[in-house]
Design an enzyme around this catalytic site. Structure first.
Site, PDB file in Angstrom:
ATOM      1  CE  LYS A   1      -4.211   1.878   1.803  1.00 46.36           C
ATOM      2  NZ  LYS A   1      -5.235   1.907   2.802  1.00 46.36           N
TER       3      LYS A   1
ATOM      4  CE  LYS B   1      -9.614  -5.344  -7.020  1.00 46.99           C
ATOM      5  NZ  LYS B   1      -9.758  -4.681  -6.028  1.00 46.99           N
TER       6      LYS B   1
ATOM      7  CE  LYS C   1     -14.864   8.384  -8.035  1.00 46.88           C
ATOM      8  NZ  LYS C   1     -16.068   8.930  -8.634  1.00 46.88           N
TER       9      LYS C   1
END
Ligand code: SF4
Length: 333
Positions: free
Chosen positions: A115, A199, A202
């Site tokens: 991340k 996938k 947004k």
């Protein structure tokens, strides 16, 4: 109702909740509420790890998240639905756990490194103390309620393993089983692709918002890609590579799915009609959610009341746990 155990689960308030998120987690929560005692938490403090520079939108996002949950069918009478930051015990336990968690345990969490790299490449620097301590805050969330079961996706398993290690260390250090070691309940990842077949996300701009109106749903379905080899109406198609068919498998009755499967392969149905059929079934399947949403949108004060009542209920349980924590740590109660 015979309760199988106690669940804690949370979601970060984000303004981008889409159908993939719904099917990946929230739909499952709605089923779990009839089998478990559930604590469902809008984890706004967790969201701060990546949005600490811009917090103005947080109240709106938190409210939206509650609206999504309630319209999906989470029942405030059956569950404890609350906002993390309204139960300050989460912060106190996070602090105490941070005193005894070895730094190396936090540094080795693989998802954190991923991340960090992913957001870093997008220009967001989250190399902070708060981000590193994210799994401790998650441990505090779960441990406060002595939840024995946590629904997680496969990518979150290392976090939960760390939670168990921290809980074990605490219980051993202070010689009492104050906390419960939670076990995972693996949730199936949503199989729903985005409008372009990738996938649903947004960031790809290929999502169908969870709150999409009937008109929006029909428009989004119209834009969906199909089998790229099927150029003309007379060409046979392959539903196995078509995102529209994947949606049919989620939203349409089995008999329709079988029919589409057969007809597509012999060019018996065109993509325009196939999409129209899908849109009809999606609108139908999502109608109860939309109806609940319309009612709730008329009464925002009701949503806030539910969250306040949930926080009060959660605080009682959290307070009891913290009394035991302070006691074994020889801290004043
Ligand atoms: Fe996809 Fe349906 Fe067209 Fe077949 S008929 S390619 S399943 S949209």
């Amino acid at each position: 109702m015979t309760v199988k155990g106690r669940i804690f689960s949370g979601m970060q308030p984000s303004g981008n909740f889409h159908l993939g998120n719904y099917l990946g987690a929230l739909e499952n929560w709605v089923k779990l509420q009839d089998q478990y005692e559930c604590f469902f938490c809008i984890v706004d403090w967790h969201a701060l790890t990546s949005t600490f520079e811009n917090t103005e939108a947080m109240p709106k996002r938190t409210y939206e998240m509650a609206l999504n949950w309630l319209s999906a069918g989470l029942d405030p009478e059956k569950n404890t639905i609350f906002i993390q930051s309204q139960v300050k015990e989460h912060a106190e336990l996070h602090l105490l756990l941070s005193m005894m968690t070895p730094l190396s345990w936090l540094e080795r969490v693989p998802t954190s490194k991923d991340k960090l790299a992913q957001l870093g490449s997008q220009g967001t620097d989250i190399n902070t103390h708060g981000f590193l301590g994210y799994p401790e805050l998650m441990t505090a969330d779960i441990a406060l309620y002595k939840a024995d079961t946590v629904p997680v996706g496969i990518d979150q398993l290392p976090h939960l393993e760390l939670t168990r290690e921290i809980v074990r260390r605490f219980n051993n250090l202070y010689g009492r089983e104050v906390f419960v070691e939670p076990k995972e309940m693996l949730s199936q990842a949503s199989l729903l692709p985005g409008l372009d077949g990738r996938k649903m996300s947004k960031s790809y701009g290929n999502e169908i918002p969870f709150a999409a109106s009937e008109k929006e749903i029909r428009e989004k379905v119209r834009q969906m890609v199909t089998d790229p080899q099927r150029v003309r109406r007379a060409d046979v198609g392959n539903p196995d590579v078509c995102p529209v068919f994947t949606f049919h498998k989620v939203f349409s009755p089995a008999v329709v799915v079988t029919e589409i499967d057969q007809e597509c392969r012999k060019a018996g149905i065109g993509c325009v009609d196939c999409k129209k059929c899908l849109a009809d079934h999606m609108v139908n399947a999502l109608a109860p959610i939309h109806e609940r949403r319309i009612v709730l949108e008329q009464q925002p004060e009701r949503v806030h009341e539910i969250l306040a009542a949930g926080a009060e209920k959660a605080r009682k349980v959290a307070d009891e746990t913290m009394r035991s924590v302070r006691e074994v740590m020889h801290l004043p109660n």
